[in-house]
Design an enzyme around this catalytic site. Structure first.
Site, PDB file in Angstrom:
ATOM      1  N   ILE A  45     -65.107 -24.514 140.849  1.00  0.00           N
ATOM      2  CA  ILE A  45     -66.223 -24.700 141.535  1.00  0.00           C
ATOM      3  C   ILE A  45     -67.379 -24.028 140.133  1.00  0.00           C
ATOM      4  CG2 ILE A  45     -67.896 -22.245 141.647  1.00  0.00           C
ATOM      5  CD1 ILE A  45     -65.637 -21.930 144.335  1.00  0.00           C
ATOM      6  N   TYR A 196     -53.554 -11.224 145.458  1.00  0.00           N
ATOM      7  CA  TYR A 196     -55.356 -12.231 144.998  1.00  0.00           C
ATOM      8  C   TYR A 196     -56.482 -11.558 145.866  1.00  0.00           C
ATOM      9  CZ  TYR A 196     -58.534 -15.744 144.766  1.00  0.00           C
ATOM     10  OH  TYR A 196     -59.659 -16.158 145.015  1.00  0.00           O
ATOM     11  N   LYS A 200     -59.405  -9.861 143.491  1.00  0.00           N
ATOM     12  CA  LYS A 200     -60.850 -10.628 143.258  1.00  0.00           C
ATOM     13  C   LYS A 200     -61.941  -9.147 143.814  1.00  0.00           C
ATOM     14  CE  LYS A 200     -62.321 -13.806 142.629  1.00  0.00           C
ATOM     15  NZ  LYS A 200     -62.392 -13.975 141.356  1.00  0.00           N
TER      16      LYS A 200
HETATM   17  N1  LIG Z   1     -62.561 -21.745 146.613  1.00  0.00           N
HETATM   18  C1  LIG Z   1     -62.872 -20.835 147.283  1.00  0.00           C
HETATM   19  O1  LIG Z   1     -62.990 -21.168 148.258  1.00  0.00           O
HETATM   20  C2  LIG Z   1     -63.284 -19.614 146.805  1.00  0.00           C
HETATM   21  C3  LIG Z   1     -62.858 -18.468 147.595  1.00  0.00           C
HETATM   22  C4  LIG Z   1     -63.515 -17.010 147.243  1.00  0.00           C
HETATM   23  C5  LIG Z   1     -63.222 -16.682 145.228  1.00  0.00           C
HETATM   24  N2  LIG Z   1     -63.410 -18.343 144.287  1.00  0.00           N
HETATM   25  C6  LIG Z   1     -63.759 -17.874 143.289  1.00  0.00           C
HETATM   26  O2  LIG Z   1     -63.694 -18.612 142.322  1.00  0.00           O
HETATM   27  C7  LIG Z   1     -63.084 -19.525 141.338  1.00  0.00           C
HETATM   28  C8  LIG Z   1     -63.083 -20.740 140.916  1.00  0.00           C
HETATM   29  O3  LIG Z   1     -62.241 -20.848 142.141  1.00  0.00           O
HETATM   30  P1  LIG Z   1     -61.431 -22.542 142.212  1.00  0.00           P
HETATM   31  O4  LIG Z   1     -61.531 -22.384 143.694  1.00  0.00           O
HETATM   32  O5  LIG Z   1     -63.023 -23.212 141.549  1.00  0.00           O
HETATM   33  O6  LIG Z   1     -60.323 -22.218 141.641  1.00  0.00           O
HETATM   34  P2  LIG Z   1     -60.090 -23.525 140.863  1.00  0.00           P
HETATM   35  O7  LIG Z   1     -60.117 -25.019 140.968  1.00  0.00           O
HETATM   36  O8  LIG Z   1     -58.355 -23.609 140.392  1.00  0.00           O
HETATM   37  O9  LIG Z   1     -60.271 -23.271 139.207  1.00  0.00           O
HETATM   38  C9  LIG Z   1     -59.908 -22.597 138.633  1.00  0.00           C
HETATM   39  C10 LIG Z   1     -60.795 -22.537 136.801  1.00  0.00           C
HETATM   40  O10 LIG Z   1     -59.569 -21.122 136.721  1.00  0.00           O
HETATM   41  C11 LIG Z   1     -58.909 -21.494 134.807  1.00  0.00           C
HETATM   42  N3  LIG Z   1     -58.442 -21.089 134.658  1.00  0.00           N
HETATM   43  C12 LIG Z   1     -57.241 -20.132 135.546  1.00  0.00           C
HETATM   44  N4  LIG Z   1     -56.459 -19.692 134.987  1.00  0.00           N
HETATM   45  C13 LIG Z   1     -56.854 -19.058 133.192  1.00  0.00           C
HETATM   46  C14 LIG Z   1     -56.652 -18.815 132.601  1.00  0.00           C
HETATM   47  N5  LIG Z   1     -55.512 -18.060 132.484  1.00  0.00           N
HETATM   48  N6  LIG Z   1     -57.355 -18.796 131.460  1.00  0.00           N
HETATM   49  C15 LIG Z   1     -58.754 -19.231 131.663  1.00  0.00           C
HETATM   50  N7  LIG Z   1     -59.000 -20.289 132.769  1.00  0.00           N
HETATM   51  C16 LIG Z   1     -58.188 -19.701 133.670  1.00  0.00           C
HETATM   52  C17 LIG Z   1     -58.580 -23.362 135.436  1.00  0.00           C
HETATM   53  O11 LIG Z   1     -58.511 -23.390 133.974  1.00  0.00           O
HETATM   54  P3  LIG Z   1     -56.855 -25.186 134.387  1.00  0.00           P
HETATM   55  O12 LIG Z   1     -57.284 -25.837 134.574  1.00  0.00           O
HETATM   56  O13 LIG Z   1     -56.942 -24.654 132.893  1.00  0.00           O
HETATM   57  O14 LIG Z   1     -55.995 -24.494 135.812  1.00  0.00           O
HETATM   58  C18 LIG Z   1     -59.580 -23.742 136.185  1.00  0.00           C
HETATM   59  O15 LIG Z   1     -60.295 -24.537 135.368  1.00  0.00           O
HETATM   60  C19 LIG Z   1     -62.151 -18.001 141.261  1.00  0.00           C
HETATM   61  O16 LIG Z   1     -62.717 -16.743 140.622  1.00  0.00           O
HETATM   62  C20 LIG Z   1     -62.164 -17.763 142.690  1.00  0.00           C
HETATM   63  O17 LIG Z   1     -60.720 -16.592 143.209  1.00  0.00           O
HETATM   64  C21 LIG Z   1     -62.741 -19.168 145.065  1.00  0.00           C
END
Ligand SMILES: NC(=O)c1ccc[n+]([C@@H]2O[C@H](COP(=O)([O-])OP(=O)(O)OC[C@H]3O[C@@H](n4cnc5c(N)ncnc54)[C@H](OP(=O)(O)O)[C@@H]3O)[C@@H](O)[C@H]2O)c1
Length: 329
Positions: A45, A196, A200
């Site tokens: 995202i 988790y 959040k």
């Molecule tokens: N996808 C969903 O359905 C969903 C639903 C509700 C909320 N969210 C929230 O939306 C956000 C993005 O989710 P996503 O699905 O896009 O996740 P994602 O594809 O797993 O991407 C997560 C991002 O966070 C970075 N990250 C993880 N640990 C980190 C750290 N210690 N320091 C700096 N960066 C770090 C990752 O970096 P790396 O590439 O280095 O791992 C990646 O860039 C999150 O906050 C998640 O909780 C997502």
């Protein structure tokens, strides 16, 4: 972007969808000269938030723990957004002591920050509890405490902008969770899904409390909470080599599109919270359809999330755990 109305003097957030001004997610307003930081802007995202914000003419900084992944993401954005103004800053939210240095390097590159999107996040499935190097439960420590402390170090840059915003990416999963203020680090009862969801929820309480404290301090910075709905990689358009969706995966995921969406659409709430002059501090935004998919709209702040006493206790605990206060009095 044309001049945005100040968010600092904003009244309470709108909770009525009937009064939502129109917004075209595919044509957000231009924002040349503005500077935005997206944590975790190298993937998922966060990548799409960065790509969509880049298309406005703004300078977008990708906060990433891996410079190589940030480079790949910037190359992908440049291939789609000619002339994109991009930077990267190395940032590991699981390592609190590294954050001042990360922000120092950002301060050498930009004079102010018009918004930060607290997007980076870790979601673990493993049943065994893990910790950051600082000794905090990994998801609470990274998702909540990392962004809490980062906000403290970013505050001078945010305050240097006329009307900056802190946009915190929460989760619909937090709607059914409650914090255990006596066990914020899940030491007594660790279940990955619960930990988790609570991490959040902690972020979302933080975003709400941050706005109250900024208002009380007379700050020009506002805080907005968003959530992306359900966002699956299998419904996300390809951005090779970052993310490749095969035809088979797309076909298999097609029925899921009735309920959830891809990460390109998952970015829309955050992008609107950054750019829309009508978004108010203290507001909650999420996807229109069951909170799971669709265009962003304001939501009534969930009852438990509106509990300022829980938010204040979490703030005090977070201040002690990080040794920082984003809005020191
Ligand atoms: N996808 C969903 O359905 C969903 C639903 C509700 C909320 N969210 C929230 O939306 C956000 C993005 O989710 P996503 O699905 O896009 O996740 P994602 O594809 O797993 O991407 C997560 C991002 O966070 C970075 N990250 C993880 N640990 C980190 C750290 N210690 N320091 C700096 N960066 C770090 C990752 O970096 P790396 O590439 O280095 O791992 C990646 O860039 C999150 O906050 C998640 O909780 C997502």
């Amino acid at each position: 972007m044309s001049s945005a109305s100040p968010t600092s003097a904003a009244p309470s957030p709108s909770t009525s969808t009937a009064t939502v001004p129109s917004w075209d997610v595919r044509r957000p307003p231009a924002a040349p000269g503005r500077v935005f930081l997206v944590t975790g802007g190298n993937a998922g995202i966060g990548y799409f938030v960065a790509e969509q914000l880049s298309a406005t003419g703004a300078t977008v900084v990708l906060g990433s723990r891996d410079p190589a992944r940030a480079e790949l993401a910037m190359a992908s954005i440049r291939a789609r957004v000619p002339g994109a103004r991009l930077r990267a800053v190395r940032m590991d939210l699981a390592d609190l002591s590294s954050l001042p240095t990360a922000v120092e390097s950002l301060t050498r590159a930009v004079e102010r920050l018009d918004a930060v999107v607290h997007n980076a996040g870790v979601a673990r499935d493993e049943r065994t509890r893990a910790e950051t190097g600082d000794g905090h439960e990994l998801m609470f420590g990274t998702n909540h405490l990392g962004h809490f402390a980062l906000t403290r170090w970013l505050m001078p840059l945010l305050s240097a902008a006329p009307t900056a915003r802190v946009v915190t990416v929460g989760s619909f999963a937090a709607k059914s969770e409650r914090l255990d203020l006596g066990d914020l680090q899940s030491r007594q009862d660790y279940r990955p899904g619960t930990a988790y969801g609570r991490s959040k929820l902690a972020q979302m309480y933080f975003g709400m409390e941050l706005d109250r404290r900024l208002r009380a301090a007379g700050s020009t910075v506002a805080s907005v909470v968003v959530h992306p709905g359900g966002a699956l990689d299998s419904l996300t358009p390809s951005r090779p080599p970052l993310h490749v969706r095969t035809t088979g995966a797309a076909l298999r995921a097609a029925p899921a599109a009735l309920m959830v969406q891809g990460k390109e659409a998952g970015a829309w709430s955050a992008v609107r919270a950054v750019l829309d002059p009508d978004v108010r501090g203290g507001g909650l935004w999420g996807p229109r359809v069951f909170g799971l998919r669709g265009e962003p709209r304001p939501e009534r702040v969930w009852k438990h999330l509106a509990d300022a006493s829980v938010a204040a206790r979490l703030w005090e605990a977070s201040r002690e755990l990080t040794g920082t206060d984003p809005v020191a009095r």
